[in-house]
Design an enzyme around this catalytic site. Structure first.
Site, PDB file in Angstrom:
ATOM      1  CG  LEU A  73      -2.258  -1.129   1.395  1.00 61.59           C
ATOM      2  CD1 LEU A  73      -2.873  -0.828   2.536  1.00 61.59           C
ATOM      3  CD2 LEU A  73      -3.345  -0.387   0.257  1.00 61.59           C
ATOM      4  NE  ARG A  93      -1.996   4.052   1.812  1.00 66.43           N
ATOM      5  CZ  ARG A  93      -1.355   3.110   3.351  1.00 66.43           C
ATOM      6  NH1 ARG A  93      -0.609   3.691   3.511  1.00 66.43           N
ATOM      7  NH2 ARG A  93      -2.817   2.738   3.441  1.00 66.43           N
ATOM      8  CE1 TYR A 139      -8.323   2.389  -8.043  1.00 69.85           C
ATOM      9  CE2 TYR A 139      -7.440   3.756  -6.693  1.00 69.85           C
ATOM     10  CZ  TYR A 139      -8.038   3.131  -7.718  1.00 69.85           C
ATOM     11  OH  TYR A 139      -7.525   3.608  -8.690  1.00 69.85           O
ATOM     12  CD  GLU A 140      -3.224   1.633  -3.615  1.00 67.86           C
ATOM     13  OE1 GLU A 140      -3.143   0.816  -3.013  1.00 67.86           O
ATOM     14  OE2 GLU A 140      -3.358   0.730  -4.861  1.00 67.86           O
ATOM     15  N   GLY A 141      -6.233   2.660   1.006  1.00 71.22           N
ATOM     16  CA  GLY A 141      -6.078   3.605   2.217  1.00 71.22           C
ATOM     17  C   GLY A 141      -7.850   4.751   1.949  1.00 71.22           C
TER      18      GLY A 141
END
Length: 603
Positions: free
Chosen positions: A267, A271, A409-411
């Site tokens: 991740l 990011r 997404y990606e947190g």
């Protein structure tokens, strides 16, 4: 390792807050070498020919065309830029991988998602954590596009809390394979992938474990229907069901219980790559909006001549310029850190893992800032097009819909905001970033008598640099006092963390713009960088407004009485301009340049 790398003062992740960075030590798009420029042009040619010219197909859920374009990208080597040469890749540096991710992502979010899912979280876990046998077996196929990868982490009950997944992996009696059973959702590339990176729990382990799972329907793997989504219409997104899917023990990825670590490091890379993937999307929207505004006549004049439109164009261009500065600054920091680790004896795997992990704070900052800027840019793009922007016959509305996922997404951006501050505090506790000393100094400064001398701001951007230094003090004042008050319980105060993170984000982005502009003004001349100087000043002005608001919001949430009054006075003291910029003039200057060029030309 290059002489350039060894001669630079490379700060550790998060140290930008407490140490000064020289403009000569940052990397900018203007520093691309000839090979990188050629790579950029070939990527743009591919996008114009295969993606931008057929953007309507992506809006009609043409999943087959997405797969076809992915194969073409593989034929051109665009899927292999980050893969080491030993496994059939180009083995290029981190900046080059960012560059391809940037320029390949502007035409459609559908392809951008497929590309990112495959080259990032679909391939990198194997190159970074796989055994030599696993890498030799799978990575060359993934690098060429013979095979495509997907990443199975999210479950119905495990999203941001990734380690809470229920998917089980049970070892067979003979110890030769694991049987995986569970449900994964929102899996990009699921409809055409050949390989899954799957995370499952063995027995009652605290942490999940990673596995490489070949996609074989006869091995207990089935797919849900394609999800109906707001955007990224031709990105294959499906649920994946595993029913006693047999996976050889040799396909365990890394060690047992190491899955959560794999997921988090994947991740981190994802990011910063996501931030890069939002850059060209901004440029293309700016280009289309500018062309339209130059051609659209209302009240007998092109609408680009109206101040209301100029303000939008100026803000859009400024965000793109600042985002480029911050993304490529961080990318080169990571590349240099990888080189330093390799020179000290680390394997490429370990060097890349630790190099990216070092700048996890910056990766989270970039993910939040750039994803929100691309959403703003696409929204303003629709507004400039007016009614036509709302029509599916123009690419504005699809760009807006595609941009929306980038904040999730990606947190999610909320998670990343809290992570950025939380990771910084942890680094401080480990002694990697000295926050206590500077925070204490800021507290003592607040108690002292301020200087009433007028500083010498004769050098280019000298007031902006001085103001930036004071904005860092605002963060130290707020975060330092919050840590002192709440200690380990700070993570429970999410709204305070969100306010502090917005200050941190604005500091990093504004500093990146200042450093890029200062460096280029020194080598190309101030006149040649006049618009870039204006964009830098405009962004800082807007950053000051945000920091003032968020600092006040944070302070009044935990401080009272004299402490509160002193800190609120500190905000005024630290955010005060000596020479307030003429924002209307700055926006007009920027917009006029973009209008004259008929688009964004600062990259």
């Amino acid at each position: 390792m290059s002489t350039e790398t060894t001669n630079k003062d490379i700060l550790r992740g998060g140290q930008f807050l407490v140490k000064e960075t020289k403009c000569e030590d940052v990397f900018t798009l203007e520093d691309l070498n000839e090979e990188q420029k050629m790579m950029r042009e070939s990527t743009k040619e591919f996008v114009d020919r295969e993606l931008w010219a057929h953007w309507e197909r992506f809006e009609k859920k043409d999943y087959a065309y997405t797969e076809e374009c992915m194969k073409k990208a593989g034929d051109l080597g665009l899927l292999s830029v980050a893969v080491p040469e030993a496994y059939g890749g180009m083995g290029m540096g981190f900046v080059s991988t960012m560059l391809v991710c940037d320029y390949i992502s502007g035409a459609t979010g559908s392809f951008s998602t497929a590309f990112g899912a495959h080259t990032g979280i679909g391939t990198l876990p194997i190159t970074l954590y796989g055994t030599e046998e696993q890498k030799q077996k799978y990575v060359p196929r993934l690098a060429t596009g013979e095979w495509f990868g997907a990443y199975c982490l999210t479950e119905p009950g495990a999203g941001s809390d990734a380690n809470s997944g229920k998917t089980k992996a049970v070892l067979s009696d003979d110890g030769k394979y694991y049987s995986i059973t569970g449900q994964k959702m929102w899996i990009s590339n699921a409809g055409f992938c050949n390989l899954f990176i799957v995370f499952a729990r063995i027995e009652d382990d605290k942490n999940i474990t990673g596995f490489i799972v070949e996609n074989d329907p006869e091995n207990g793997i089935s797919l849900g229907d394609e999800e109906k989504k707001l955007g990224i219409h031709s990105s294959s997104t499906r649920q994946v069901f595993f029913s006693e899917t047999k996976v050889p023990v040799e396909n365990m990825l890394s060690e047992r219980g190491n899955g959560f670590k794999i997921a988090m490091n994947a991740l981190n890379v994802g990011r910063i790559k996501l931030a890069a993937a939002c850059l060209e999307a901004q440029r293309r929207v700016i280009n289309e909006a500018t062309k339209y505004a130059n051609e659209r006549i209302q009240f007998k004049t092109p609408i680009i001549n109206f101040g209301a439109i100029k303000a939008k164009i100026a803000d859009m261009a400024t965000n793109a310029y600042v985002d480029e500065a911050a993304c490529y600054r961080a990318a080169k920091n990571i590349e240099d850190r990888i080189a330093i680790r390799e020179a000290s004896g680390n394997s490429h795997q370990e060097a890349e893992l630790k190099g990216v992990e070092e700048y996890a704070i910056e990766c989270s900052i970039l993910k939040v800032a750039v994803s929100e800027h691309v959403q703003h840019t696409t929204d303003e793009g629709i507004q400039i097009f007016g009614g036509m922007g709302f029509s599916a016959d123009t690419p504005m509305e699809s760009a807006w819909r595609d941009a929306r996922i980038s904040r999730i997404y990606e947190g999610t951006n909320e998670i990343n905001r809290m992570l950025s501050v939380g990771m910084l505090v942890k680094k401080a506790m480990k002694g990697h970033v000295d926050l206590l000393g500077p925070a204490t100094a800021v507290g003592e400064e607040l108690m002292g008598i301020p200087s009433f001398e007028t500083p010498d701001y004769s050098e280019l951007l000298s007031e902006e640099k001085d103001l930036l230094g004071r904005l860092k003090k605002v963060f130290l004042m707020v975060a330092g006092s919050a840590v002192q008050k709440f200690g380990p319980d700070l993570e429970k105060h999410q709204m305070l963390l969100m306010a502090a993170s917005d200050i941190l984000i604005q500091v990093y982005m504004a500093e990146s713009a200042i450093l890029r502009t200062e460096k280029n003004a020194k080598r190309f001349g101030e006149e040649a960088q006049a618009t870039q100087i204006a964009m830098t000043k405009l962004y800082l002005y807007r950053a000051v407004d945000i920091i003032q608001q968020k600092a006040k919001e944070g302070i009044v949430s935990f401080a009272e009485g004299d402490e509160q009054r002193m800190m609120l006075m500190g905000i005024k003291r630290f955010t005060k301009y000596t020479n307030q910029p003429n924002v209307v003039k700055l926006r007009t200057q920027i917009a006029d340049k973009v209008a004259a060029d008929n688009g964004y030309t600062f990259d």
